[in-house]
Design an enzyme around this catalytic site. Sequence first.
Site, PDB file in Angstrom:
ATOM      1  N   HIS A 204      17.496 -76.840 -37.626  1.00 32.70           N
ATOM      2  CA  HIS A 204      16.597 -77.680 -38.435  1.00 32.70           C
ATOM      3  C   HIS A 204      16.844 -79.145 -38.112  1.00 32.70           C
ATOM      4  CE1 HIS A 204      16.063 -74.047 -40.922  1.00 32.70           C
ATOM      5  NE2 HIS A 204      14.934 -74.625 -41.319  1.00 32.70           N
ATOM      6  N   HIS A 205      15.922 -79.976 -38.598  1.00 27.20           N
ATOM      7  CA  HIS A 205      16.013 -81.433 -38.451  1.00 27.20           C
ATOM      8  C   HIS A 205      17.287 -81.987 -39.129  1.00 27.20           C
ATOM      9  CE1 HIS A 205      14.667 -81.726 -42.665  1.00 27.20           C
ATOM     10  NE2 HIS A 205      13.931 -80.679 -42.350  1.00 27.20           N
TER      11      HIS A 205
ATOM     12  N   LYS B 209      17.883 -82.290 -43.159  1.00 26.78           N
ATOM     13  CA  LYS B 209      17.947 -81.142 -44.081  1.00 26.78           C
ATOM     14  C   LYS B 209      19.246 -81.186 -44.875  1.00 26.78           C
ATOM     15  CE  LYS B 209      17.389 -76.152 -44.394  1.00 26.78           C
ATOM     16  NZ  LYS B 209      16.594 -76.234 -45.619  1.00 26.78           N
TER      17      LYS B 209
HETATM   18  N1  LIG Z   1      10.147 -72.482 -49.049  1.00 27.47           N
HETATM   19  C1  LIG Z   1       9.619 -73.054 -47.956  1.00 27.47           C
HETATM   20  O1  LIG Z   1       8.696 -72.533 -47.301  1.00 27.47           O
HETATM   21  C2  LIG Z   1      10.172 -74.387 -47.516  1.00 27.47           C
HETATM   22  C3  LIG Z   1       9.621 -75.076 -46.434  1.00 27.47           C
HETATM   23  C4  LIG Z   1      10.086 -76.362 -46.126  1.00 27.47           C
HETATM   24  C5  LIG Z   1      11.097 -76.921 -46.917  1.00 27.47           C
HETATM   25  N2  LIG Z   1      11.635 -76.200 -47.934  1.00 27.47           N
HETATM   26  C6  LIG Z   1      12.639 -76.769 -48.845  1.00 27.47           C
HETATM   27  O2  LIG Z   1      11.959 -77.699 -49.680  1.00 27.47           O
HETATM   28  C7  LIG Z   1      12.844 -78.757 -50.040  1.00 27.47           C
HETATM   29  C8  LIG Z   1      12.205 -80.089 -49.676  1.00 27.47           C
HETATM   30  O3  LIG Z   1      12.125 -80.185 -48.267  1.00 27.47           O
HETATM   31  P1  LIG Z   1      11.522 -81.464 -47.551  1.00 27.47           P
HETATM   32  O4  LIG Z   1      11.747 -81.241 -46.113  1.00 27.47           O
HETATM   33  O5  LIG Z   1      10.154 -81.745 -48.071  1.00 27.47           O
HETATM   34  O6  LIG Z   1      12.553 -82.575 -48.105  1.00 27.47           O
HETATM   35  P2  LIG Z   1      12.323 -84.139 -48.311  1.00 27.47           P
HETATM   36  O7  LIG Z   1      11.364 -84.675 -47.315  1.00 27.47           O
HETATM   37  O8  LIG Z   1      13.712 -84.721 -48.444  1.00 27.47           O
HETATM   38  O9  LIG Z   1      11.598 -84.212 -49.751  1.00 27.47           O
HETATM   39  C9  LIG Z   1      12.225 -84.001 -50.991  1.00 27.47           C
HETATM   40  C10 LIG Z   1      11.537 -84.959 -51.970  1.00 27.47           C
HETATM   41  O10 LIG Z   1      11.844 -84.620 -53.334  1.00 27.47           O
HETATM   42  C11 LIG Z   1      12.050 -85.837 -54.050  1.00 27.47           C
HETATM   43  N3  LIG Z   1      12.743 -85.574 -55.316  1.00 27.47           N
HETATM   44  C12 LIG Z   1      14.085 -85.496 -55.548  1.00 27.47           C
HETATM   45  N4  LIG Z   1      14.304 -85.243 -56.869  1.00 27.47           N
HETATM   46  C13 LIG Z   1      13.079 -85.147 -57.484  1.00 27.47           C
HETATM   47  C14 LIG Z   1      12.635 -84.923 -58.827  1.00 27.47           C
HETATM   48  N5  LIG Z   1      13.497 -84.754 -59.857  1.00 27.47           N
HETATM   49  N6  LIG Z   1      11.290 -84.880 -59.089  1.00 27.47           N
HETATM   50  C15 LIG Z   1      10.395 -85.059 -58.101  1.00 27.47           C
HETATM   51  N7  LIG Z   1      10.757 -85.310 -56.803  1.00 27.47           N
HETATM   52  C16 LIG Z   1      12.084 -85.353 -56.503  1.00 27.47           C
HETATM   53  C17 LIG Z   1      12.799 -86.679 -53.060  1.00 27.47           C
HETATM   54  O11 LIG Z   1      12.788 -88.048 -53.403  1.00 27.47           O
HETATM   55  P3  LIG Z   1      13.950 -89.011 -52.736  1.00 27.47           P
HETATM   56  O12 LIG Z   1      13.684 -89.006 -51.260  1.00 27.47           O
HETATM   57  O13 LIG Z   1      13.652 -90.298 -53.380  1.00 27.47           O
HETATM   58  O14 LIG Z   1      15.263 -88.395 -53.112  1.00 27.47           O
HETATM   59  C18 LIG Z   1      11.996 -86.413 -51.768  1.00 27.47           C
HETATM   60  O15 LIG Z   1      10.824 -87.223 -51.693  1.00 27.47           O
HETATM   61  C19 LIG Z   1      14.173 -78.430 -49.328  1.00 27.47           C
HETATM   62  O16 LIG Z   1      15.012 -77.722 -50.205  1.00 27.47           O
HETATM   63  C20 LIG Z   1      13.752 -77.536 -48.174  1.00 27.47           C
HETATM   64  O17 LIG Z   1      14.783 -76.660 -47.763  1.00 27.47           O
HETATM   65  C21 LIG Z   1      11.186 -74.963 -48.249  1.00 27.47           C
END
Ligand SMILES: NC(=O)c1ccc[n+]([C@@H]2O[C@H](COP(=O)([O-])OP(=O)(O)OC[C@H]3O[C@@H](n4cnc5c(N)ncnc54)[C@H](OP(=O)(O)O)[C@@H]3O)[C@@H](O)[C@H]2O)c1
Length: 226
Positions: free
Chosen positions: A135-136, A139
Amino acid sequence: MKILVLGRGKTGSLVAEVARQRGHEVEGLDIVDNPNGSALTAVRLADTAVVIDFTTPDAVLGNIEGCARARKNLVVGTTGWYGEIPRVQKLVHDAGIGLLYAANFSVGVNLFFEIAKTASAALRHDYSGQIFERHHIHKKDAPSGTAVALRQIVQNASGKELEITSFREGDVVGLHELVFDSAADKIYLCHDAKSRRGFAEGAVRAAEWLAGKKGFFDFKDVWREL
Ligand SMILES: NC(=O)c1ccc[n+]([C@@H]2O[C@H](COP(=O)([O-])OP(=O)(O)OC[C@H]3O[C@@H](n4cnc5c(N)ncnc54)[C@H](OP(=O)(O)O)[C@@H]3O)[C@@H](O)[C@H]2O)c1
């Protein structure tokens, strides 16, 4: 329907875009608007049909608790919290809401899981197995939720727990490999995500499926119905 997307990061922002394209009314909240799930009140969520969470392992449990208090159905895409599943299951049943979660919402990965289950027979025929995930570099959890789910599927099918090796490099969206090795040959099974679009579409379809339902659901058991 009205969908509230928690997290405006890489995946959450794409989920919001896909939901709008599918005709839903979408609101988004980032951490500054929702520290510790504090914005998730019954009044604020009154006309929201389903909440979708793509935040962080630190934030997700506060968001699940907020949705349980507000009695709102929730799709959880965030990974890194599965040690808490028994507690969350009870919370969901006590609140009488619906929660659907997946380590990976792409149809391709869920098919890959089924192929992996069948291929696990190799472990009963002198093969050893290994899981690799890439992954990137941003993560936050390792191993990935998808790799952990894959290990569980192989273990349920074969009784053997495989080792997972994680790599963090560049901007890799998500690559998972299951490799079986014997003295005679090697079998490689690989899923390589080209973009986050498959996750986002699966999560929005999951929200459409979950509207009005009660219970605790795993996407790998319901994706064929979407
Ligand atoms: N199930 C699936 O198919 C799938 C696919 C892709 C990713 N994922 C998972 O999804 C999650 C997010 O991935 P991502 O790549 O999108 O990460 P990301 O780009 O880091 O996005 C996470 C976002 O959530 C925000 N956040 C943190 N606490 C919050 C709260 N209480 N309320 C609302 N927003 C909040 C963060 O803000 P800040 O940056 O300001 O902290 C950030 O903007 C990870 O756990 C990843 O493993 C799952």
